[in-house]
Design an enzyme around this catalytic site. Structure first.
Site, PDB file in Angstrom:
ATOM      1  N   GLY A 229     -23.600  36.147  21.172  1.00  0.00           N
ATOM      2  CA  GLY A 229     -24.170  35.342  22.245  1.00  0.00           C
ATOM      3  C   GLY A 229     -25.272  34.400  21.836  1.00  0.00           C
ATOM      4  O   GLY A 229     -25.873  33.752  22.694  1.00  0.00           O
ATOM      5  N   GLY A 272     -20.434  34.563  16.862  1.00  0.00           N
ATOM      6  CA  GLY A 272     -19.186  33.816  16.817  1.00  0.00           C
ATOM      7  C   GLY A 272     -19.520  32.341  16.887  1.00  0.00           C
ATOM      8  O   GLY A 272     -19.558  31.633  15.880  1.00  0.00           O
ATOM      9  N   ARG A 273     -19.840  31.892  18.113  1.00  0.00           N
ATOM     10  CA  ARG A 273     -20.215  30.499  18.345  1.00  0.00           C
ATOM     11  C   ARG A 273     -21.312  30.037  17.386  1.00  0.00           C
ATOM     12  O   ARG A 273     -21.266  28.926  16.860  1.00  0.00           O
ATOM     13  CB  ARG A 273     -20.709  30.369  19.793  1.00  0.00           C
ATOM     14  N   CYS A 343      -0.473  15.844  32.280  1.00  0.00           N
ATOM     15  CA  CYS A 343      -0.130  15.607  33.681  1.00  0.00           C
ATOM     16  C   CYS A 343      -0.875  16.619  34.549  1.00  0.00           C
ATOM     17  O   CYS A 343      -0.284  17.502  35.172  1.00  0.00           O
ATOM     18  CB  CYS A 343       1.381  15.716  33.879  1.00  0.00           C
ATOM     19  N   TYR A 379     -14.314  28.280  20.090  1.00  0.00           N
ATOM     20  CA  TYR A 379     -13.471  28.298  21.285  1.00  0.00           C
ATOM     21  C   TYR A 379     -12.839  26.924  21.522  1.00  0.00           C
ATOM     22  O   TYR A 379     -12.738  26.451  22.633  1.00  0.00           O
ATOM     23  CB  TYR A 379     -14.270  28.797  22.501  1.00  0.00           C
TER      24      TYR A 379
END
Length: 423
Positions: A229, A272-273, A343, A379
């Protein structure tokens, strides 16, 4: 001291390589990762005993390999991620703890792999203890604890509290210990992660909760994990967490527990991030510009099939323009909406949570220019899809000044390989 990023609305290079050259060589849409950025973020966390990368953030085998070479171990949240870690060279030796399976369930394939390789498990549900015990009695496990509160930049990234599916509820520790005793399982570690965008006030509460749960589990504990986090700035007004104070709080918790238990505890962190986000860029070519009422739409060849965070969370990404023939920095800035080719009305990169379209002030783009979506290394590609029968982008790693292809662009044959028209 971590230097705050300076976001610019125009860009010519990534890690010293010209954007136009990258786009022409590899095509667009294109993911590009700067390995040096990842190296800097790994160095930031060197005070922790173990850095365990949450590979779900960016799991390309080349990225995992380079993490491994720098001493970073991994977390796997699925059977596929277990196999991916092994393919990247991580050891399955259970004594090394290079791969830990962390999840809230065992699907059948994941449980088979955990048993086959005797992998360490971080259990997010009490049932996992019993299911592992039936197949591999006498194991050691860690427990992921939901302390009863959470935190995150979006409700969808909040991983604590009673509305989150993640982790073992903090009042169920005794039940977990009884299940463990039934199968001769030893609880050797605790893990807490309450969501993205953590701050020191919430961190202090997590540390207090960790200490209470650790004392309830007792002296069998060998490891505590601070979870992940850690935020990175996506806007100029955002900042990093104060890492020295962050480490100080967790280290103090670890030291108090070590003293009470009479043996040292290992302190892990699970970013992670934080390791990969700033390394990544998604390059897209401008294919059309059109006025729709009061909005000027700049439509590019990348969509939410390539980068889903804006449509999923209303996530903000820094955006810059690279001119095809001239430096975009010399152009007048205008308010634009950046959209993709899908679309779907939601295929907009400049939107906020709830699907509300925003504009972004950028140097006036022209058809043939490139739009760069920055901080796209977490992500990003891992959430890519084949919606609208779009093939997934190529990925390139910039290492030591060289652009190295680490994933080929998908082809139509890749897209339909598993499909069958029955007789």
């Amino acid at each position: 001291m971590i230097t705050l990023p300076s976001f610019s609305t125009s860009r010519r290079e990534i890690a010293g390589l010209e954007i136009g050259s990258l786009a022409r060589q590899f095509g667009t849409p294109l993911y590009v990762y700067d390995l040096a950025s990842i190296g800097r973020r790994i160095a930031d966390l060197s005070e922790f005993d173990v850095i365990r990368y949450a590979q779900k953030a960016c799991g390309n085998l080349a990225i995992l390999d380079r993490m491994r070479r720098r001493g970073v171990v991994v977390d796997a949240v699925s059977a596929g991620e277990i196999r991916r870690a092994i393919a990247a060279g991580y050891s399955v030796d259970p004594e090394k703890h290079e791969i830990v399976y962390t999840a809230d369930i065992f699907d059948r394939e994941a449980l088979d792999l955990v048993v086959e390789h005797s992998l360490p498990v971080n259990c997010g549900s009490p049932d996992m203890i019993s299911q592992l015990g039936e197949r591999r009695p006498g194991s050691e496990v860690t427990l992921r604890i939901n302390p009863g509160f959470g935190h995150g930049h979006s409700q969808k990234t909040n991983t604590g509290g009673e509305q989150s599916k993640h982790g073992i509820w903090h009042t169920q520790i005794d039940e977990c210990l009884r299940r463990a005793d039934q199968f001769g399982i030893t609880v050797t570690g605790l893990h807490m992660h309450i969501g993205s965008g953590t701050d020191l006030k919430h961190l202090s509460e997590v540390c207090d909760s960790m200490e209470r749960v650790a004392l309830e589990v007792g002296r069998t504990l060998k490891t505590i994990s601070a979870g992940g986090g850690l935020p990175v700035p996506y806007r100029t007004e955002e900042t990093y967490v104060d890492l020295p104070k962050y480490f100080e709080l967790w280290n103090a918790t670890r030291n108090r527990l070590s003293e009470k238990f009479g043996h040292p505890l290992t302190l892990e962190i699970e970013p992670g991030r934080y390791l990969s986000a700033e390394s990544g860029y998604l390059i897209a070519e401008v294919r059309s510009i059109k006025q729709v009422g009061g909005n000027l739409f700049v439509l590019v060849d990348a969509g939410f099939n390539d980068l889903a965070r804006p449509v999923m969370y209303g996530a903000y990404h820094p955006i810059s323009v690279a001119g095809q023939t001239v430096d975009a920095a010399d152009r007048e800035e205008v308010d634009v909406v950046i959209g993709g080719p899908l679309c779907e009305s939601g295929d907009i990169f400049t939107q906020r949570e709830g699907g509300f379209v925003d504009t972004r002030r950028l140097p006036a783009p022209q058809v043939g220019d490139w739009i760069i979506l920055e901080n796209a290394g977490a992500y990003g590609f891992v959430m890519a899809s084949n919606y609208n029968s779009k093939t997934r982008a190529a990925e390139v790693l910039i290492e030591d000044g060289q652009a190295k292809l680490i994933r080929k662009r998908e082809t139509f044959d890749d897209l339909v390989r598993g499909e069958i028209i029955p007789d």
